[in-house]
Design a protein around this motif. Sequence first.
Motif, PDB file in Angstrom:
ATOM      1  N   SER A  10      -4.524   0.098 -11.459  1.00 15.83           N
ATOM      2  CA  SER A  10      -3.346   1.983 -11.199  1.00 15.83           C
ATOM      3  C   SER A  10      -2.239   0.784 -10.920  1.00 15.83           C
ATOM      4  CB  SER A  10      -4.076   2.244 -10.229  1.00 15.83           C
ATOM      5  OG  SER A  10      -4.269   1.826  -9.043  1.00 15.83           O
ATOM      6  N   LYS A  11      -0.784   1.562 -10.559  1.00 13.68           N
ATOM      7  CA  LYS A  11       0.185   0.908 -10.303  1.00 13.68           C
ATOM      8  C   LYS A  11      -0.335   0.171  -8.442  1.00 13.68           C
ATOM      9  CE  LYS A  11       2.635   4.008 -12.627  1.00 13.68           C
ATOM     10  NZ  LYS A  11       3.556   5.044 -12.818  1.00 13.68           N
ATOM     11  N   GLN A  12      -0.547   0.497  -7.569  1.00 12.46           N
ATOM     12  CA  GLN A  12      -1.187   0.299  -6.224  1.00 12.46           C
ATOM     13  C   GLN A  12      -1.868  -0.930  -6.957  1.00 12.46           C
ATOM     14  OE1 GLN A  12      -3.629   2.513  -3.591  1.00 12.46           O
ATOM     15  NE2 GLN A  12      -2.779   1.489  -2.194  1.00 12.46           N
ATOM     16  N   GLN A  13      -2.993  -1.389  -7.358  1.00 18.30           N
ATOM     17  CA  GLN A  13      -4.001  -2.322  -7.281  1.00 18.30           C
ATOM     18  C   GLN A  13      -2.909  -3.164  -8.514  1.00 18.30           C
ATOM     19  OE1 GLN A  13      -7.090  -0.826 -10.353  1.00 18.30           O
ATOM     20  NE2 GLN A  13      -7.982  -0.273  -8.592  1.00 18.30           N
ATOM     21  N   ALA A  14      -1.731  -3.146  -9.723  1.00 23.01           N
ATOM     22  CA  ALA A  14      -1.435  -4.609 -10.095  1.00 23.01           C
ATOM     23  C   ALA A  14      -0.473  -4.860  -8.965  1.00 23.01           C
ATOM     24  CB  ALA A  14      -0.863  -3.457 -11.194  1.00 23.01           C
ATOM     25  N   PHE A  15       0.631  -3.511  -8.131  1.00 19.42           N
ATOM     26  CA  PHE A  15       1.384  -4.072  -7.421  1.00 19.42           C
ATOM     27  C   PHE A  15       0.656  -5.625  -6.439  1.00 19.42           C
ATOM     28  CE2 PHE A  15       3.923  -3.736  -3.366  1.00 19.42           C
ATOM     29  CZ  PHE A  15       5.080  -3.935  -3.340  1.00 19.42           C
ATOM     30  N   LEU A  16       0.121  -4.807  -5.771  1.00 19.20           N
ATOM     31  CA  LEU A  16      -1.669  -5.539  -4.591  1.00 19.20           C
ATOM     32  C   LEU A  16      -1.807  -7.066  -5.629  1.00 19.20           C
ATOM     33  CD1 LEU A  16      -3.126  -2.320  -2.971  1.00 19.20           C
ATOM     34  CD2 LEU A  16      -1.034  -4.321  -2.110  1.00 19.20           C
ATOM     35  N   ALA A  17      -2.565  -6.875  -6.272  1.00 17.52           N
ATOM     36  CA  ALA A  17      -2.515  -7.809  -7.003  1.00 17.52           C
ATOM     37  C   ALA A  17      -1.622  -8.892  -7.564  1.00 17.52           C
ATOM     38  CB  ALA A  17      -3.313  -7.930  -8.092  1.00 17.52           C
ATOM     39  N   LEU A  18      -0.424  -8.791  -8.189  1.00 12.15           N
ATOM     40  CA  LEU A  18       0.814  -9.342  -7.903  1.00 12.15           C
ATOM     41  C   LEU A  18       1.802  -9.952  -6.691  1.00 12.15           C
ATOM     42  CD1 LEU A  18       1.983  -7.911 -11.437  1.00 12.15           C
ATOM     43  CD2 LEU A  18       0.808  -9.847 -11.372  1.00 12.15           C
ATOM     44  N   LEU A  19       1.343  -9.033  -5.652  1.00 16.32           N
ATOM     45  CA  LEU A  19       2.291  -9.976  -4.194  1.00 16.32           C
ATOM     46  C   LEU A  19       1.365 -10.503  -3.495  1.00 16.32           C
ATOM     47  CD1 LEU A  19       4.290  -8.238  -3.140  1.00 16.32           C
ATOM     48  CD2 LEU A  19       2.518  -7.720  -1.949  1.00 16.32           C
ATOM     49  N   LYS A  20      -0.285 -10.743  -4.105  1.00 13.60           N
ATOM     50  CA  LYS A  20      -0.847 -11.807  -3.637  1.00 13.60           C
ATOM     51  C   LYS A  20      -0.740 -13.438  -4.074  1.00 13.60           C
ATOM     52  CE  LYS A  20      -5.128  -9.484  -2.220  1.00 13.60           C
ATOM     53  NZ  LYS A  20      -6.109  -9.285  -2.708  1.00 13.60           N
ATOM     54  N   ARG A  21      -0.215 -12.650  -5.061  1.00 16.45           N
ATOM     55  CA  ARG A  21       0.370 -14.608  -6.192  1.00 16.45           C
ATOM     56  C   ARG A  21       1.991 -14.953  -6.333  1.00 16.45           C
ATOM     57  NH1 ARG A  21      -2.621 -15.180 -10.729  1.00 16.45           N
ATOM     58  NH2 ARG A  21      -3.693 -13.674 -11.110  1.00 16.45           N
ATOM     59  N   GLY A  22       2.638 -13.835  -5.307  1.00 13.10           N
ATOM     60  CA  GLY A  22       4.454 -14.452  -5.275  1.00 13.10           C
ATOM     61  C   GLY A  22       4.942 -13.144  -5.231  1.00 13.10           C
ATOM     62  N   TRP A  23       6.439 -13.490  -5.371  1.00 10.38           N
ATOM     63  CA  TRP A  23       7.031 -12.101  -5.314  1.00 10.38           C
ATOM     64  C   TRP A  23       7.229 -11.375  -6.266  1.00 10.38           C
ATOM     65  CZ3 TRP A  23      12.666 -15.343  -5.078  1.00 10.38           C
ATOM     66  CH2 TRP A  23      12.233 -16.146  -3.251  1.00 10.38           C
ATOM     67  N   THR A  24       7.071  -9.945  -6.233  1.00 10.46           N
ATOM     68  CA  THR A  24       6.758  -8.943  -7.373  1.00 10.46           C
ATOM     69  C   THR A  24       7.462  -8.232  -7.528  1.00 10.46           C
ATOM     70  OG1 THR A  24       4.132  -8.859  -6.937  1.00 10.46           O
ATOM     71  CG2 THR A  24       5.287  -7.191  -7.990  1.00 10.46           C
ATOM     72  N   THR A  63       5.087   7.328  -8.948  1.00  6.97           N
ATOM     73  CA  THR A  63       5.428   7.987 -10.423  1.00  6.97           C
ATOM     74  C   THR A  63       6.776   8.044 -10.938  1.00  6.97           C
ATOM     75  OG1 THR A  63       6.630   9.722  -8.904  1.00  6.97           O
ATOM     76  CG2 THR A  63       4.322  10.274  -9.422  1.00  6.97           C
ATOM     77  N   ALA A  64       7.597   7.165 -10.254  1.00  4.48           N
ATOM     78  CA  ALA A  64       8.981   6.792 -10.400  1.00  4.48           C
ATOM     79  C   ALA A  64       8.580   5.146 -11.019  1.00  4.48           C
ATOM     80  CB  ALA A  64      10.031   6.344  -9.337  1.00  4.48           C
ATOM     81  N   VAL A  65       7.621   4.705 -10.885  1.00  4.30           N
ATOM     82  CA  VAL A  65       7.532   3.355 -12.003  1.00  4.30           C
ATOM     83  C   VAL A  65       6.990   2.542 -12.474  1.00  4.30           C
ATOM     84  CG1 VAL A  65       6.763   0.816 -10.916  1.00  4.30           C
ATOM     85  CG2 VAL A  65       7.277   2.443  -8.550  1.00  4.30           C
ATOM     86  N   TYR A  66       8.060   2.449 -13.771  1.00  4.93           N
ATOM     87  CA  TYR A  66       6.907   1.971 -15.155  1.00  4.93           C
ATOM     88  C   TYR A  66       6.955   0.378 -15.123  1.00  4.93           C
ATOM     89  CZ  TYR A  66      11.837   1.856 -15.230  1.00  4.93           C
ATOM     90  OH  TYR A  66      13.488   1.511 -15.708  1.00  4.93           O
ATOM     91  N   VAL A  67       7.124  -0.442 -14.365  1.00  7.31           N
ATOM     92  CA  VAL A  67       6.180  -1.957 -14.742  1.00  7.31           C
ATOM     93  C   VAL A  67       6.717  -2.733 -14.141  1.00  7.31           C
ATOM     94  CG1 VAL A  67       7.675  -3.731 -15.745  1.00  7.31           C
ATOM     95  CG2 VAL A  67       7.884  -1.864 -17.363  1.00  7.31           C
ATOM     96  N   ILE A  68       5.416  -3.033 -12.653  1.00  4.09           N
ATOM     97  CA  ILE A  68       5.282  -4.009 -12.453  1.00  4.09           C
ATOM     98  C   ILE A  68       5.195  -5.850 -12.974  1.00  4.09           C
ATOM     99  CG2 ILE A  68       3.660  -4.085  -9.820  1.00  4.09           C
ATOM    100  CD1 ILE A  68       3.187  -1.110 -10.297  1.00  4.09           C
ATOM    101  N   SER A  69       6.223  -6.801 -12.317  1.00  2.00           N
ATOM    102  CA  SER A  69       6.433  -7.869 -12.948  1.00  2.00           C
ATOM    103  C   SER A  69       6.354  -8.705 -11.851  1.00  2.00           C
ATOM    104  CB  SER A  69       7.764  -8.154 -13.824  1.00  2.00           C
ATOM    105  OG  SER A  69       8.870  -7.781 -12.878  1.00  2.00           O
ATOM    106  N   GLY A  70       5.534 -10.055 -11.651  1.00  2.00           N
ATOM    107  CA  GLY A  70       5.123 -11.008 -10.899  1.00  2.00           C
ATOM    108  C   GLY A  70       6.693 -12.144 -11.795  1.00  2.00           C
ATOM    109  N   VAL A  71       6.212 -12.939  -9.897  1.00  2.00           N
ATOM    110  CA  VAL A  71       7.303 -14.038 -10.583  1.00  2.00           C
ATOM    111  C   VAL A  71       6.692 -15.404 -11.604  1.00  2.00           C
ATOM    112  CG1 VAL A  71       6.740 -15.549  -8.761  1.00  2.00           C
ATOM    113  CG2 VAL A  71       8.612 -15.941  -9.428  1.00  2.00           C
ATOM    114  N   ASP A  72       5.803 -14.752 -11.160  1.00  2.00           N
ATOM    115  CA  ASP A  72       5.164 -15.753 -12.704  1.00  2.00           C
ATOM    116  C   ASP A  72       4.941 -15.614 -14.041  1.00  2.00           C
ATOM    117  OD1 ASP A  72       3.624 -13.964 -12.958  1.00  2.00           O
ATOM    118  OD2 ASP A  72       0.954 -15.483 -12.038  1.00  2.00           O
ATOM    119  N   GLY A  73       5.663 -14.363 -14.393  1.00  2.00           N
ATOM    120  CA  GLY A  73       5.797 -14.225 -15.638  1.00  2.00           C
ATOM    121  C   GLY A  73       5.341 -12.740 -16.141  1.00  2.00           C
ATOM    122  N   ARG A  74       4.425 -12.284 -14.966  1.00  2.00           N
ATOM    123  CA  ARG A  74       2.937 -11.675 -15.284  1.00  2.00           C
ATOM    124  C   ARG A  74       3.116 -10.169 -15.058  1.00  2.00           C
ATOM    125  NH1 ARG A  74      -2.680 -13.902 -13.963  1.00  2.00           N
ATOM    126  NH2 ARG A  74      -2.652 -16.238 -14.477  1.00  2.00           N
TER     127      ARG A  74
END
Length: 152
Positions: free
Chosen positions: A8-22, A85-96
């Motif tokens: 889910s968008k929330q899960q992806a955001f939280l996972a990438l946020l643990k790694r760094g800037w998102t 509902t407004a989010v369509y891409v979640i990206s991390g500083v590491d390129g993921r």
Amino acid sequence: MSFPERPSKQQAFLALLKRGWTSLHLDARQPGVVVPPSFREEAHLVLQYGYDLPILIPDLEVDDVHVRATLSFSRAAQLTVVPWTAVYVISGVDGREVRYTEDIPEDILIAEPPAVRRLQSVPAHPETELAEPLAEALSVRRRRRPQLRLVK
């Protein structure tokens, strides 16, 4: 269209946020989005989040419905609310990144990088065929090192 392997968008955001800037890529025109007035009509707005940003986010809240935070825009603090509902891409500083293609607005395109064009040498005479690509030809030819000469 269902994507069961994608978080889910929330899960992806939280996972990438643990790694760094998102970053959240969003359509600021969607209902419920709260951003500064100058960005409200943006189809592709990117907001950056992180626990260790140079300008700290004092009130980051993430729940099932939205991300709420006070972000800095030109060093001015602004409350932002971004519904999932407004989010369509979640990206991390590491390129993921996780892309939700079904939510990308139709009026924008996320273009792929252009193909690399190889240069070719131009024939001196129209009847002559094209030589090998210029990059290969240049790698064979070496320039002589400049030399100083004594002139009297």
